[in-house]
Design a protein around this motif. Structure first.
Motif, short mmCIF file in Angstrom:
data_model
loop_
_atom_site.label_atom_id
_atom_site.label_comp_id
_atom_site.label_asym_id
_atom_site.label_seq_id
_atom_site.Cartn_x
_atom_site.Cartn_y
_atom_site.Cartn_z
N VAL A 24 5.50 14.80 -3.94
CA VAL A 24 4.98 13.51 -4.43
C VAL A 24 5.56 12.39 -3.58
N VAL A 25 4.69 11.47 -3.13
CA VAL A 25 5.17 10.26 -2.46
C VAL A 25 4.75 9.06 -3.30
N GLU A 26 5.67 8.10 -3.41
CA GLU A 26 5.46 6.95 -4.29
C GLU A 26 6.03 5.71 -3.62
N VAL A 122 1.08 7.56 2.38
CA VAL A 122 0.41 8.16 3.53
C VAL A 122 0.03 7.09 4.55
N GLN A 123 0.08 7.48 5.81
CA GLN A 123 -0.33 6.58 6.90
C GLN A 123 -1.58 7.10 7.61
N GLU A 124 -1.66 8.42 7.75
CA GLU A 124 -2.83 9.05 8.36
C GLU A 124 -3.12 10.37 7.65
N ILE A 125 -4.41 10.70 7.55
CA ILE A 125 -4.84 11.97 6.98
C ILE A 125 -5.85 12.58 7.95
N SER A 126 -5.57 13.79 8.43
CA SER A 126 -6.45 14.42 9.42
C SER A 126 -6.73 15.86 9.02
N VAL A 132 -4.85 20.21 5.72
CA VAL A 132 -4.99 18.79 6.03
C VAL A 132 -3.62 18.27 6.46
N GLU A 133 -3.59 17.61 7.63
CA GLU A 133 -2.34 17.10 8.18
C GLU A 133 -2.12 15.67 7.70
N VAL A 134 -0.92 15.40 7.21
CA VAL A 134 -0.60 14.09 6.64
C VAL A 134 0.60 13.49 7.38
N ARG A 135 0.41 12.29 7.86
CA ARG A 135 1.53 11.53 8.43
C ARG A 135 1.95 10.48 7.40
N LEU A 136 3.24 10.50 7.05
CA LEU A 136 3.76 9.58 6.05
C LEU A 136 4.37 8.35 6.71
N ASP A 138 7.23 7.26 6.40
CA ASP A 138 8.62 7.48 6.83
C ASP A 138 8.69 8.31 8.11
N GLY A 139 7.53 8.61 8.71
CA GLY A 139 7.49 9.32 9.98
C GLY A 139 7.26 10.81 9.89
N ARG A 140 7.39 11.39 8.72
CA ARG A 140 7.21 12.82 8.58
C ARG A 140 5.73 13.20 8.74
N VAL A 141 5.49 14.37 9.30
CA VAL A 141 4.14 14.93 9.42
C VAL A 141 4.16 16.33 8.81
N SER A 142 3.26 16.58 7.87
CA SER A 142 3.24 17.88 7.19
C SER A 142 1.81 18.36 7.02
N LEU A 143 1.67 19.66 6.87
CA LEU A 143 0.37 20.27 6.63
C LEU A 143 0.29 20.71 5.17
N TYR A 144 -0.81 20.34 4.50
CA TYR A 144 -0.99 20.66 3.09
C TYR A 144 -2.33 21.34 2.86
N ASP A 145 -2.40 22.11 1.79
CA ASP A 145 -3.66 22.71 1.38
C ASP A 145 -4.58 21.67 0.74
N LEU A 146 -3.98 20.67 0.07
CA LEU A 146 -4.77 19.67 -0.65
C LEU A 146 -3.97 18.38 -0.75
N VAL A 147 -4.66 17.25 -0.58
CA VAL A 147 -4.06 15.94 -0.83
C VAL A 147 -4.75 15.33 -2.04
N VAL A 148 -3.96 14.95 -3.05
CA VAL A 148 -4.49 14.31 -4.25
C VAL A 148 -4.11 12.84 -4.21
N GLY A 149 -5.11 11.98 -4.16
CA GLY A 149 -4.87 10.54 -4.19
C GLY A 149 -4.84 10.04 -5.62
N ALA A 150 -3.63 9.80 -6.13
CA ALA A 150 -3.45 9.27 -7.48
C ALA A 150 -2.70 7.95 -7.37
N ASP A 151 -3.10 7.15 -6.38
CA ASP A 151 -2.33 5.95 -6.02
C ASP A 151 -2.98 4.64 -6.44
N GLY A 152 -3.66 4.66 -7.59
CA GLY A 152 -4.05 3.43 -8.24
C GLY A 152 -5.33 2.79 -7.72
N TRP A 153 -5.68 1.66 -8.34
CA TRP A 153 -6.99 1.03 -8.07
C TRP A 153 -7.09 0.49 -6.65
#
Length: 369
Positions: A24-26, A122-126, A132-136, A138-153
């Motif tokens: 989780v990133v917040e 998140v900064q980039e989603i590819s 799906v590759e996610v750049r945060l 804070d500089g980290r880059v990780s590969l995920y099976d799924l990205v859930v956007g629960a980050d508000g209106w």
């Protein structure tokens, strides 16, 4: 999981319960939430119960069994029992501070194994071959099976992945909120939610814990104004001038430093809410005004249903399609009906029927998620 509010935390709990690893990133600095009040109605408690957190949430709030409607001077004109659809042992509704509610969900998510990073989004989603590759930020880059956007209106995930999506719109109202002490028998000796219909504004009073209640006031205005916070106390008291009874007492006993002002928005994003291995839930996909009192409820339901469906999924794309199909009309109903009540309060769309529309919505929400 992008976003550590009710939707993100509940989705983390639900997915971890199915054996799915969750990060989780917040953006917030830490778990502290600048609080006002929430009403958690029975369908919301039912959803929280499905992921095992309802009892702890109830213990952190105040049970509410009915809603009372009053004229501006405090005269009661109706007392409507709060419908109950949750299991025996849970109250029909709960008044709670946002801080207490989020705190319970946060603790449950951490206990379940969620890794939560603050001051990060998140900064980039590819898209990648196997995820799906996610750049945060804070500089980290990780590969995920799924990205859930629960980050508000104002969702960053929506901006990055759905740049042509229809966006939340200002509803024509703002809401003022402020905290008051529960001294002796005032205000609200018992757990309660009270509404007040004034000539100029609508107000309400809700208990949130043993020590405090919150008073709120809905104000119609063509565009949301930015005001100096040093003027909040005098402005809020002026807006509440016409109210008597418990609301008048609350106006005269507002606590310094607790007053907030927020513009109301509404929105249901066109389908689909997903693109490849990225999906939106909660306010990122559907933003509602508070007139039905079920914005957080929709986010929690989204999270529970998503966790349930992903836990038994063999075809991700088909599962995400089915998720949106299952959630879309229910979420749209709440948003549309809340927006309609807001418009009536602004003197629009003819003769208001707020009580009838509210009851119709509660009846619909009593149906399974």
């Amino acid at each position: 999981m992008v976003g550590g509010g009710p939707g993100g935390l509940c989705a983390a709990i639900a997915l971890l319960g199915k054996g799915i690893q969750v990060d989780v990133v917040e953006l917030a600095l830490d778990v502290r939430i600048l609080g006002s009040e929430l009403l958690l109605s029975s369908p919301n408690l039912r959803a929280l119960d499905a992921i095992g957190v309802a009892d702890d949430v109830v213990a952190a709030g105040v049970p509410i069994s009915s809603v009372q409607f009053h004229t501006a001077d405090g005269t009661e004109i109706a007392n409507v029992p709060t419908p109950s659809v949750a299991r025996e042992g849970l109250p029909p509704a709960v008044g709670i501070t946002r801080h207490a509610f989020y705190g319970q969900l946060y603790d449950a998510a951490v206990a379940a194994g969620a890794k939560i990073a603050h001051e990060t989004t998140v900064q980039e989603i590819s898209d990648a071959d196997n995820g799906v590759e996610v750049r945060l930020t804070d500089g980290r880059v990780s590969l995920y099976d799924l990205v859930v956007g629960a980050d508000g209106w104002a969702s960053t995930v929506r901006k990055l992945r759905f740049p042509k999506a229809n966006l939340p719109q200002y509803a024509g109202q703002c809401v003022w909120r402020g905290r008051v002490p529960r001294n002796g028998e005032r205000p609200l000796k018992e757990g309660s939610l009270r509404g007040y219909a004034g000539a100029n504004h609508s107000a309400g009073l809700i208990t949130v814990n043993d020590k405090h209640s919150y008073i709120f006031c809905l104000v119609s205005q063509p565009k949301p104004d930015r005001l100096d916070e040093s003027t909040f106390m005098d402005t809020f008291k002026g807006l509440l001038e016409e109210f008597g009874g418990e609301a008048g007492w609350a106006r005269d006993n507002l606590e310094e430093g607790t007053i907030s002002l927020a513009a109301l928005h509404h929105h249901v994003m066109d389908k689909p809410w997903h693109d490849g291995r990225v999906i939106l839930i909660g306010d990122a996909a559907h933003t509602t005004t508070p007139h039905i009192g079920y914005g957080a409820g929709l986010a929690v339901e989204d999270a529970v249903v998503l966790g349930e469906m992903l836990g038994s999924s063999e075809d991700l794309a088909a599962t995400l399609d089915e998720f949106v199909a299952r959630r879309y009309e229910r979420c749209k109903l709440v948003v549309d009906n809340s927006t309609q009540i807001s418009r009536w309060q602004q003197g629009l769309d003819g003769e208001p029927a707020q009580a009838e529309l509210t009851n119709q919505t509660w009846t619909a929400l009593a149906e399974p998620m």
